[in-house]
Design a protein around this motif. Structure first.
Motif, mmCIF file in Angstrom:
data_model
loop_
_atom_site.group_PDB
_atom_site.id
_atom_site.type_symbol
_atom_site.label_atom_id
_atom_site.label_comp_id
_atom_site.label_asym_id
_atom_site.label_seq_id
_atom_site.Cartn_x
_atom_site.Cartn_y
_atom_site.Cartn_z
ATOM 1 N N ARG A 79 -7.122 17.448 45.392
ATOM 2 C CA ARG A 79 -8.661 17.098 45.523
ATOM 3 C C ARG A 79 -8.908 16.327 46.917
ATOM 4 O O ARG A 79 -9.786 16.934 47.653
ATOM 5 N N ASP A 127 -14.674 25.027 37.772
ATOM 6 C CA ASP A 127 -15.421 24.304 36.903
ATOM 7 C C ASP A 127 -15.224 22.760 37.044
ATOM 8 O O ASP A 127 -16.053 22.015 36.711
ATOM 9 N N MET A 128 -14.021 22.409 37.754
ATOM 10 C CA MET A 128 -13.728 21.230 38.172
ATOM 11 C C MET A 128 -13.856 20.782 39.542
ATOM 12 O O MET A 128 -13.409 19.843 40.180
ATOM 13 N N GLY A 129 -14.514 21.482 40.081
ATOM 14 C CA GLY A 129 -15.030 21.385 41.649
ATOM 15 C C GLY A 129 -13.808 21.795 42.591
ATOM 16 O O GLY A 129 -13.886 21.564 43.904
ATOM 17 N N GLY A 130 -12.990 22.897 42.223
ATOM 18 C CA GLY A 130 -12.117 23.086 42.995
ATOM 19 C C GLY A 130 -12.603 24.063 44.075
ATOM 20 O O GLY A 130 -13.433 24.922 43.980
ATOM 21 N N LEU A 167 -7.082 23.934 41.874
ATOM 22 C CA LEU A 167 -8.012 23.180 40.709
ATOM 23 C C LEU A 167 -9.286 24.490 40.417
ATOM 24 O O LEU A 167 -9.556 25.067 41.052
ATOM 25 N N GLY A 168 -9.368 24.398 39.025
ATOM 26 C CA GLY A 168 -10.308 25.229 38.537
ATOM 27 C C GLY A 168 -11.786 24.929 39.236
ATOM 28 O O GLY A 168 -12.026 23.855 39.562
ATOM 29 N N GLU A 224 -8.442 18.790 49.697
ATOM 30 C CA GLU A 224 -9.798 19.725 49.735
ATOM 31 C C GLU A 224 -10.917 19.256 50.135
ATOM 32 O O GLU A 224 -11.851 19.985 50.675
ATOM 33 N N HIS A 265 -14.360 18.707 30.623
ATOM 34 C CA HIS A 265 -14.585 20.115 31.205
ATOM 35 C C HIS A 265 -14.080 21.094 30.027
ATOM 36 O O HIS A 265 -13.004 21.452 29.975
#
Lengths: 502, 103
Positions: free
Chosen positions: A319, B62-65, B59-60, A322, A197
């Motif tokens: 993650r 740009d990384m799918g947060g 989570l940003g 979420e 990223h």
């Protein structure tokens, strides 16, 4: 900037796992003094900042150090120094016991033996492993820790390394440190290639983004013999969070599957690099994306996995919270950008069995030392012990004289008067060049002789520009030095890859 | 991946500034600040040191947060990870440092 002169018996550069362990071992074996230079703070610095939930280098019942050396040699397709591997392997289990005595939680069988995952892994709660090491260091009065001190060059007198130059990260101080022996334990290099990223989350890497290859660059500049820089390490990770996959693959037995649901890992083999290569190939042949097949695991495993990842890669647990837990949704996997690290491949200083480098008075351990892959945490500690013993043997009675630091000071001061290129822009340019011409993610890690020649000339141009970067404070100056370290490592990698092509 | 510091909660004790492996946190006007959030590794060292849960991991985009925030509350050998999730739910996961990873 003021100059502060310091002297010690054993100077250790880098307060990660290997550096802390070497300081402890040195004090156990001698009455001398050790000085530990760390650019952040040893409490959480280095690879173990977030924690770790297994010790991956251990020799289980029925196996021998030779078995471990054979395994590592096979996994690396032969590109290792077997004598180094064996000397490390002989000490692995001893380091595990010592870690337990410092307070590390290790999973046990009912009979009191360590519970192993396969024959080489011990399951632990390693969230606090670094604070435990830092706590042990704090207990030893003969170790002085200098936090927020960034080493950037060796002091070389004649054919001998007699210390290092460092700058304070927060205050205008140049340290000139002389020592009877020096250990390089600065870790490996991240941030050479464009990451998964490249935008806001560009520091969400597998390897610590703060490990800039400082020790490698210092060695190259001082003329030390280096090895294995063509062996770039690409990690197979959970996509986006770049969290480890071993806990899912080995811990709950999740298989690597492609978009068609086919288990593909057997097709390519399960050695570390084969797992990555297989995934790259499946994607290249339009059978991606690839996953670890976790859907359908018992729900109680979700809870244990959530905890396991909080102890080493908390972003992955967030993650799952979420989106959906692993029992519901397969975990997508991807390869990272390449890193240079002697803990996983054989890149680093060329060292003898006693971890002496080719420069007198300089020793290397952990990710900084080459020839000996598959170290993980305990292997780095084993090398730290070996290097501390050798440094002690090497030490002579006469302490070296401090050099004239004025030229170094003048070079550093000049950065405060420049107003041209910025570090961030040059770093992005460097990573883009390495990605496109030296085998990064976007080229599926492949490279050509012609591409490497382009990389060589572009990196040289960026290195030239980096000499006029502007600093407004000491932190900026550290960032400039880090960029220059990465550029030196990039040049070493390109040179090594060119040899592969020749 | 990065962190957010809730200024109203921060007491300026400086514990986080000591421990960041990237030296990214500095005290400014008696409050902890992260000057370059894009340099954060997401290791959560600062979350664990903060005595008042003023720092959260996210989570940003740009990384799918998806906008979740996670704090840590320390209680002896327990770490309570408190996640405020996008839909408004809160999830707490407690990890005991005396319990090993099972996998």
């Amino acid at each position: 900037m003021n100059i502060q002169y310091l002297s010690t018996d054993f100077l250790i550069l880098g307060g990660g796992a290997a550096g802390c362990w070497a300081a402890l071992e040195f004090c156990k074996r001698s009455q001398g003094k050790a000085l530990l230079l760390e650019k952040a703070n040893i409490r959480r610095s280095g690879c173990l900042a977030a924690g770790v939930n297994a010790l991956n280098a251990y020799i289980g019942p029925g196996h021998t150090p030779q078995d471990y050396a054979d395994y590592a040699k096979n996994d690396a397709e032969g590109a290792v120094d077997e004598a180094l591997l064996l000397s490390m392997a002989e000490r692995l289990n001893g380091t595990v016991q010592k870690l337990e005595s410092l307070g590390l939680t290790i999973l046990k069988n009912p009979d009191g033996s360590y519970a192993t995952r396969g024959w080489r892994n011990v399951k632990i709660n390693g969230e606090n492993i670094k604070p435990l090491l830092a706590g042990a260091v704090a207990q030893e009065p003969r170790i002085t820790v200098l936090n927020q001190a960034n080493a950037f060059d060796y002091i070389v007198q004649g054919d001998r390394v007699t210390g290092a130059f460092a700058i304070a990260v927060q205050s205008p101080v140049l340290y000139v440190v002389t020592a009877k022996a020096v250990l390089c334990a600065t870790g490996g290099a991240a941030g050479l290639y464009q990451p998964n990223h490249p935008g806001f989350s560009r520091h969400k890497l597998w390897y610590p983004p703060f490990n800039t290859g400082a020790g490698y660059a210092m060695g190259v500049r001082a003329g030390a013999k280096m090895t294995g820089f063509a062996q770039r390490f690409v990690a197979l990770r959970c996509k986006d969070t770049i969290a480890p996959t071993g806990t899912l693959a080995q811990g709950v037995g999740a298989k690597q599957i492609n978009a068609l649901g086919e288990v593909y890992e057997q097709k390519y083999g399960t050695a570390t690099m084969q797992r990555v290569r297989g995934t790259v190939r499946e994607n290249a042949e339009n059978r991606g994306p690839c996953y670890l097949r976790t859907a359908g695991i018992p729900q109680e495993q979700d809870d244990e996995l959530a905890k396991a990842y909080l102890n080493m890669a908390p972003g992955q647990t967030l993650r799952w919270l979420e989106t959906a837990p692993p029992s519901v949704q397969n975990v997508e996997i991807d390869g990272t950008e390449p890193y240079i690290t002697g803990g996983h491949t054989a890149s680093g200083y060329a060292v003898a069995v006693d971890r002496a480098t080719s420069l007198k008075g300089l020793f290397a351990a952990g990710d900084a030392a080459g020839g000996c892959p598959q170290k993980y945490v305990t292997g780095a500690l084993a090398e730290a012990e070996i290097a501390a013993h050798a440094a002690l043997q090497y030490m002579q009675d006469d302490p070296p004289q401090a050099p004239d630091a004025t030229p170094v000071l003048q070079t550093l001061n000049a950065y405060f008067f420049y107003d041209t290129d910025t570090v961030d822009a040059l770093e992005e340019e460097m990573q883009g060049v390495m990605d496109a011409y030296a085998g990064g993610i976007s080229r599926q890690y492949t490279y050509t002789k012609e591409g490497l020649a382009v990389a060589e000339s572009k990196i040289a141009a960026i290195a030239q520009k980096s000499k006029s970067c502007a600093a407004k404070d000491m932190q900026d100056l550290v960032y400039i030095l880090e960029l220059q370290e990465r550029l030196v490592v990039c040049q070493a990698v390109i040179a090594a890859l060119k040899e592969v092509c020749a | 991946m990065s962190i957010l510091i809730e200024e109203s909660k921060c007491t300026g004790c400086g514990a986080c500034t000591q421990v960041c492996p990237g030296s990214l946190l500095k005290l400014q006007d008696a409050k902890a600040k992260i000057a370059k959030p894009e340099r954060c590794w997401g290791c959560c060292s600062c979350l664990k040191e903060c005595p008042v849960q003023a720092i959260a991991l996210y989570l940003g985009e740009d990384m799918g947060g998806r906008g979740g925030r996670m704090h840590v509350q320390k209680e002896g050998h327990l770490l309570h990870w408190i996640a405020a999730l996008p839909g408004g739910a809160t999830k707490i996961i407690t990890v005991d440092s005396r319990d090993s990873n099972k996998y």
